[in-house]
Write a protein that holds these residues in place. Structure first.
Motif, PDB file in Angstrom:
ATOM      1  N   THR A  31       6.897   3.072   6.718  1.00  0.00           N
ATOM      2  CA  THR A  31       7.560   4.377   6.562  1.00  0.00           C
ATOM      3  C   THR A  31       6.552   5.400   6.014  1.00  0.00           C
ATOM      4  N   ARG A  36       3.430  10.286   7.046  1.00  0.00           N
ATOM      5  CA  ARG A  36       2.119  10.980   7.153  1.00  0.00           C
ATOM      6  C   ARG A  36       1.943  11.589   8.547  1.00  0.00           C
ATOM      7  N   GLU A  57       6.504  11.310  -5.075  1.00  0.00           N
ATOM      8  CA  GLU A  57       7.945  11.028  -5.184  1.00  0.00           C
ATOM      9  C   GLU A  57       8.470  10.388  -3.905  1.00  0.00           C
ATOM     10  N   ILE A  59      11.026  10.087  -0.601  1.00  0.00           N
ATOM     11  CA  ILE A  59      11.817  10.873   0.348  1.00  0.00           C
ATOM     12  C   ILE A  59      13.269  10.379   0.246  1.00  0.00           C
ATOM     13  N   THR A  64      14.834   8.722   5.307  1.00  0.00           N
ATOM     14  CA  THR A  64      13.977   7.533   5.403  1.00  0.00           C
ATOM     15  C   THR A  64      14.590   6.501   6.352  1.00  0.00           C
ATOM     16  N   GLY A  86       6.813  -1.034   3.029  1.00  0.00           N
ATOM     17  CA  GLY A  86       7.215   0.159   2.266  1.00  0.00           C
ATOM     18  C   GLY A  86       8.680   0.521   2.436  1.00  0.00           C
ATOM     19  N   ARG A  89      12.697   0.647  -0.592  1.00  0.00           N
ATOM     20  CA  ARG A  89      12.003   0.986  -1.835  1.00  0.00           C
ATOM     21  C   ARG A  89      12.980   1.174  -2.985  1.00  0.00           C
ATOM     22  N   GLN A  93      18.526   1.587  -0.370  1.00  0.00           N
ATOM     23  CA  GLN A  93      17.875   1.407   0.946  1.00  0.00           C
ATOM     24  C   GLN A  93      18.034  -0.034   1.434  1.00  0.00           C
ATOM     25  N   ARG A 164      -6.363   9.811   0.428  1.00  0.00           N
ATOM     26  CA  ARG A 164      -4.971  10.270   0.545  1.00  0.00           C
ATOM     27  C   ARG A 164      -4.639  11.216  -0.594  1.00  0.00           C
TER      28      ARG A 164
HETATM   29  P1  AMP Z   1       3.168   4.365   1.318  1.00  0.00           P
HETATM   30  O1  AMP Z   1       2.214   4.646   2.417  1.00  0.00           O
HETATM   31  O2  AMP Z   1       4.075   3.196   1.602  1.00  0.00           O
HETATM   32  O3  AMP Z   1       2.506   4.260  -0.021  1.00  0.00           O
HETATM   33  O4  AMP Z   1       4.139   5.642   1.231  1.00  0.00           O
HETATM   34  C1  AMP Z   1       3.638   6.926   0.976  1.00  0.00           C
HETATM   35  C2  AMP Z   1       4.752   7.849   0.541  1.00  0.00           C
HETATM   36  O5  AMP Z   1       5.721   7.962   1.603  1.00  0.00           O
HETATM   37  C3  AMP Z   1       5.569   7.369  -0.659  1.00  0.00           C
HETATM   38  O6  AMP Z   1       4.944   7.667  -1.895  1.00  0.00           O
HETATM   39  C4  AMP Z   1       6.854   8.159  -0.452  1.00  0.00           C
HETATM   40  O7  AMP Z   1       6.701   9.517  -0.791  1.00  0.00           O
HETATM   41  C5  AMP Z   1       7.036   8.076   1.077  1.00  0.00           C
HETATM   42  N1  AMP Z   1       7.796   6.864   1.433  1.00  0.00           N
HETATM   43  C6  AMP Z   1       7.333   5.799   2.149  1.00  0.00           C
HETATM   44  N2  AMP Z   1       8.289   4.878   2.293  1.00  0.00           N
HETATM   45  C7  AMP Z   1       9.392   5.360   1.664  1.00  0.00           C
HETATM   46  C8  AMP Z   1      10.699   4.857   1.443  1.00  0.00           C
HETATM   47  N3  AMP Z   1      11.078   3.660   1.884  1.00  0.00           N
HETATM   48  N4  AMP Z   1      11.576   5.644   0.754  1.00  0.00           N
HETATM   49  C9  AMP Z   1      11.220   6.844   0.305  1.00  0.00           C
HETATM   50  N5  AMP Z   1       9.996   7.370   0.455  1.00  0.00           N
HETATM   51  C10 AMP Z   1       9.080   6.645   1.124  1.00  0.00           C
END
Ligand code: AMP
Length: 218
Positions: A31, A36, A57, A59, A64, A86, A89, A93, A164
């Protein structure tokens, strides 16, 4: 088969997913990568998502799950090995996901692998992490096996690597607090469901990959 990769940011979930995808054809749904990509589109929604990601933070659960669903429905969940990297979270969810599986994909085999690592090592890993903004491949400034062949450039598409936006120390700390508050309770949740596998990931990327592959093939 569904493999949920649980663990704080920087524990190697993305790297292992990448290797399992390349070497074993596991499907990798991240996710974070989806968001991204959304940011790159620079639409109104993309701009909103960017601000949230930048702050470290989460989403909202509705958006999501919507983006996850769009991706997951591309695959044959019974026949293919799917990694959820991911997601979920937080408990809500997880409940949304299991309700969806119970309704539309009964009898699916699901395992949750918890990538366990101390915060001090996580911070060291994240502050040295690089990413290809084009393909999302993860690199590392100090892990020899994750160093790019040509410094600062992606091995696969030669794009210049970046840090990042959320791998800055302020966002990292915020993400770790959010992980402890919102995501960590999922360890107990999956344990109660009898699907939790604990994994110590204080190891090299290739060794972690080997360990995870062994778990998945058992
Ligand atoms: P990651 O690449 O998994 O570290 O995710 C990067 C960012 O995407 C997180 O810090 C959140 O802002 C958002 N994100 C990714 N997955 C989720 C999720 N399951 N629920 C909410 N936000 C998410």
């Amino acid at each position: 088969m569904i493999y949920i990769f649980l663990g704080a940011p920087g524990t190697g979930k993305g790297t292992v997913s990448y290797l399992l995808n390349k070497k074993n054809n596991y499907k990798h749904i991240s996710t974070g990568n989806i968001f991204r990509d959304l940011v790159k589109k620079n639409t109104k929604l993309g701009k909103k998502v960017r601000e949230i990601l930048k702050k470290g933070e989460l989403i909202n659960n509705e958006l999501t799950f919507k983006v996850l669903l769009e991706e997951i429905e591309k695959y044959n969940l019974k026949k293919e090995n799917i990694i959820l990297d991911g997601y979920p979270r937080n408990i809500e969810q997880a409940e949304i996901l299991f309700e969806y599986f119970n309704r539309y994909h009964k009898d699916l085999k699901i395992s949750a692998i918890n990538f366990e690592l101390r915060n001090k090592i996580i911070i060291e890993r994240l502050t040295n992490r690089l990413i290809c903004p084009f393909c999302g491949k993860i690199y590392h400034k100090t892990f020899p096996e994750l160093k790019p062949k040509k410094e600062w450039y992606c091995d696969d598409d030669k794009t210049k690597l970046i840090t990042r936006e959320d791998d800055k120390i302020k966002s990292i700390k915020k993400r770790l607090v959010i992980y402890d508050e919102k995501t960590k309770p999922l360890i107990e949740y999956f344990s109660e469901k009898g699907i939790l596998i604990e994994l110590d990931v204080n190891d090299t990327p290739n060794n972690i990959y080997e360990k995870v592959l062994k778990i998945c093939q058992n």
